[in-house]
Design an enzyme around this catalytic site. Structure first.
Site, PDB file in Angstrom:
ATOM      1  N   ARG A   5       0.795  -1.227   0.000  1.00 49.96           N
ATOM      2  CA  ARG A   5       0.000   0.000   0.000  1.00 49.96           C
ATOM      3  C   ARG A   5       0.833   1.284   0.000  1.00 49.96           C
ATOM      4  O   ARG A   5       0.289   2.367  -0.053  1.00 49.96           O
ATOM      5  CB  ARG A   5      -0.914   0.022   1.233  1.00 49.96           C
ATOM      6  CG  ARG A   5      -2.230  -0.669   1.016  1.00 49.96           C
ATOM      7  CD  ARG A   5      -3.052   0.109   0.013  1.00 49.96           C
ATOM      8  NE  ARG A   5      -4.245  -0.627  -0.381  1.00 49.96           N
ATOM      9  CZ  ARG A   5      -5.445  -0.439   0.182  1.00 49.96           C
ATOM     10  NH1 ARG A   5      -5.615   0.400   1.167  1.00 49.96           N
ATOM     11  NH2 ARG A   5      -6.469  -1.124  -0.258  1.00 49.96           N
ATOM     12  N   HIS A  47      15.975  -9.881   5.553  1.00 53.44           N
ATOM     13  CA  HIS A  47      16.734 -10.200   4.341  1.00 53.44           C
ATOM     14  C   HIS A  47      16.564  -9.024   3.369  1.00 53.44           C
ATOM     15  O   HIS A  47      15.654  -9.030   2.545  1.00 53.44           O
ATOM     16  CB  HIS A  47      16.172 -11.498   3.731  1.00 53.44           C
ATOM     17  CG  HIS A  47      17.007 -12.080   2.637  1.00 53.44           C
ATOM     18  ND1 HIS A  47      17.062 -13.428   2.395  1.00 53.44           N
ATOM     19  CD2 HIS A  47      17.815 -11.511   1.727  1.00 53.44           C
ATOM     20  CE1 HIS A  47      17.872 -13.665   1.376  1.00 53.44           C
ATOM     21  NE2 HIS A  47      18.336 -12.509   0.948  1.00 53.44           N
ATOM     22  N   GLU A  81      20.362 -11.347   6.865  1.00 54.96           N
ATOM     23  CA  GLU A  81      20.790 -12.354   5.898  1.00 54.96           C
ATOM     24  C   GLU A  81      20.799 -11.755   4.504  1.00 54.96           C
ATOM     25  O   GLU A  81      20.092 -10.788   4.213  1.00 54.96           O
ATOM     26  CB  GLU A  81      19.896 -13.602   5.968  1.00 54.96           C
ATOM     27  CG  GLU A  81      18.426 -13.326   5.945  1.00 54.96           C
ATOM     28  CD  GLU A  81      17.551 -14.574   5.933  1.00 54.96           C
ATOM     29  OE1 GLU A  81      17.729 -15.426   6.807  1.00 54.96           O
ATOM     30  OE2 GLU A  81      16.690 -14.659   5.061  1.00 54.96           O
ATOM     31  N   HIS A  99      13.902 -22.106   6.610  1.00 55.98           N
ATOM     32  CA  HIS A  99      13.179 -22.192   5.339  1.00 55.98           C
ATOM     33  C   HIS A  99      12.087 -23.240   5.410  1.00 55.98           C
ATOM     34  O   HIS A  99      12.344 -24.419   5.618  1.00 55.98           O
ATOM     35  CB  HIS A  99      14.083 -22.479   4.133  1.00 55.98           C
ATOM     36  CG  HIS A  99      13.715 -21.591   2.980  1.00 55.98           C
ATOM     37  ND1 HIS A  99      12.613 -21.810   2.193  1.00 55.98           N
ATOM     38  CD2 HIS A  99      14.252 -20.439   2.544  1.00 55.98           C
ATOM     39  CE1 HIS A  99      12.514 -20.852   1.298  1.00 55.98           C
ATOM     40  NE2 HIS A  99      13.487 -19.985   1.493  1.00 55.98           N
ATOM     41  N   ASP A 100      10.869 -22.765   5.272  1.00 55.13           N
ATOM     42  CA  ASP A 100       9.685 -23.639   5.233  1.00 55.13           C
ATOM     43  C   ASP A 100       9.464 -24.435   6.514  1.00 55.13           C
ATOM     44  O   ASP A 100       8.767 -25.449   6.492  1.00 55.13           O
ATOM     45  CB  ASP A 100       9.735 -24.591   4.022  1.00 55.13           C
ATOM     46  CG  ASP A 100       9.742 -23.821   2.710  1.00 55.13           C
ATOM     47  OD1 ASP A 100       8.990 -22.840   2.600  1.00 55.13           O
ATOM     48  OD2 ASP A 100      10.521 -24.189   1.812  1.00 55.13           O
ATOM     49  N   HIS A 120       7.639 -17.087   6.754  1.00 51.50           N
ATOM     50  CA  HIS A 120       6.425 -17.234   5.948  1.00 51.50           C
ATOM     51  C   HIS A 120       5.289 -17.945   6.703  1.00 51.50           C
ATOM     52  O   HIS A 120       4.178 -17.423   6.800  1.00 51.50           O
ATOM     53  CB  HIS A 120       6.765 -17.991   4.657  1.00 51.50           C
ATOM     54  CG  HIS A 120       5.655 -18.017   3.676  1.00 51.50           C
ATOM     55  ND1 HIS A 120       5.341 -16.939   2.867  1.00 51.50           N
ATOM     56  CD2 HIS A 120       4.754 -18.977   3.387  1.00 51.50           C
ATOM     57  CE1 HIS A 120       4.298 -17.253   2.124  1.00 51.50           C
ATOM     58  NE2 HIS A 120       3.925 -18.480   2.412  1.00 51.50           N
TER      59      HIS A 120
HETATM   60  N1  PXP Z   1      16.651 -18.591   6.067  1.00 57.95           N
HETATM   61  C1  PXP Z   1      16.949 -18.000   4.891  1.00 57.95           C
HETATM   62  C2  PXP Z   1      18.367 -17.942   4.450  1.00 57.95           C
HETATM   63  C3  PXP Z   1      15.939 -17.426   4.098  1.00 57.95           C
HETATM   64  O1  PXP Z   1      16.249 -16.829   2.930  1.00 57.95           O
HETATM   65  C4  PXP Z   1      14.603 -17.457   4.564  1.00 57.95           C
HETATM   66  C5  PXP Z   1      13.531 -16.792   3.763  1.00 57.95           C
HETATM   67  O2  PXP Z   1      13.762 -15.420   3.762  1.00 57.95           O
HETATM   68  C6  PXP Z   1      14.344 -18.091   5.785  1.00 57.95           C
HETATM   69  C7  PXP Z   1      15.385 -18.659   6.508  1.00 57.95           C
HETATM   70  C8  PXP Z   1      12.960 -18.180   6.350  1.00 57.95           C
HETATM   71  O3  PXP Z   1      12.152 -18.989   5.542  1.00 57.95           O
HETATM   72  P1  PXP Z   1      10.594 -19.001   5.703  1.00 57.95           P
HETATM   73  O4  PXP Z   1      10.094 -17.634   5.345  1.00 57.95           O
HETATM   74  O5  PXP Z   1      10.137 -20.073   4.758  1.00 57.95           O
HETATM   75  O6  PXP Z   1      10.301 -19.337   7.148  1.00 57.95           O
END
Ligand code: PXP
Length: 238
Positions: free
Chosen positions: A19, A44, A71, A191-192, A215
């Site tokens: 927005r 990030h 990161e 991640h995930d 996420h």
């Molecule tokens: N670690 C790294 C290096 C990532 O790039 C990300 C996504 O930005 C994550 C962890 C977190 O992943 P998620 O958003 O799937 O929890």
């Protein structure tokens, strides 16, 4: 041993940017995450600023009182953030500027000299360095040799395979974690990861120091609220 939960707030910035105003307020959300029990804040800052902006990096540096984890691909812009803010941790990821999300760890053999130089540069600022990797033995051993303090396991493949066969999904991470523990590398993961697969990962990986989750956690917060959600993730890690 308890594992730290670092909340990745990129998605909060994505929502704000949709927005163009300042709602939700990324800085306030970071403060609230900490108040609700997060042990750290992860961002990030991508070069296209599609979520976290350079201003966010600066503003967050003023307020984060837990662990500030930045990161990203270690280009000049990233290194300038390191110099300016000296966060708790730098997590080096190999992403090119236009990828949607991190989808692989470093090849620490092919990029050994580059990573060795960057790691030394960042560590000389007093910042802990973690390198995003898969589960290959030589990749982990080279992360140690090039001077990293920690590795962050790319857990995308674990999450993908968890619902099909969780024993098979975790096996490469168990083996990789044993190597990291043996050679004295700290272990992070991300991640995930989500409320379904997190406890099993934690249970099987000794000395898991930190997970960074964005996420799924932000998605769960839509249903349970941010405070409850952070507490739910913390319980999975207790
Ligand atoms: N670690 C790294 C290096 C990532 O790039 C990300 C996504 O930005 C994550 C962890 C977190 O992943 P998620 O958003 O799937 O929890």
């Amino acid at each position: 041993m308890s594992t730290k939960l670092s909340v990745n707030i990129n998605k909060i910035a994505t929502l704000r940017n949709a927005r163009g105003g300042n709602l939700p307020n990324v800085v306030q959300v970071a403060k609230d995450c900490e108040q609700f029990g997060a042990d750290g804040i992860t961002i990030h800052p991508r070069p296209d600023e599609r979520h976290i902006t350079g201003k966010d990096v600066d503003d967050l540096a003023q307020v984060v009182t837990t662990e500030y984890n930045i990161e990203g691909y270690p280009n000049d812009r990233f290194l300038a953030f390191m110099e300016k803010h000296k966060p708790t941790q730098a997590t080096l990821v190999p992403d090119g500027p236009n990828v949607l999300t991190s989808s692989a760890g470093w090849d620490t053999v092919a990029h050994f000299e580059f990573l060795e130089k960057i790691t030394a540069q960042i560590k000389s600022l007093g910042i802990r360095v973690s390198i995003f990797v898969g589960t290959d033995k030589s990749i982990i051993e080279n992360a140690k040799k090039l001077g990293a303090d920690r590795i962050e396991f790319y857990t995308g493949p674990y999450a993908d395979n968890y619902s099909k066969n969780k024993e098979a999904a975790i096996q490469p991470f168990i083996e990789a974690a044993a190597i990291a523990n043996e050679i004295g590398l700290g272990i992070n993961a991300g991640h995930d990861l989500n409320l379904d697969n997190l406890a099993y990962f934690k249970m099987n990986i000794p000395n898991l120091l930190e997970v960074s989750i964005g996420h799924a956690l932000v998605t769960d917060a839509l249903y349970y609220g941010l405070e409850n959600t952070i507490q739910m993730y913390k319980r999975e890690l207790a």
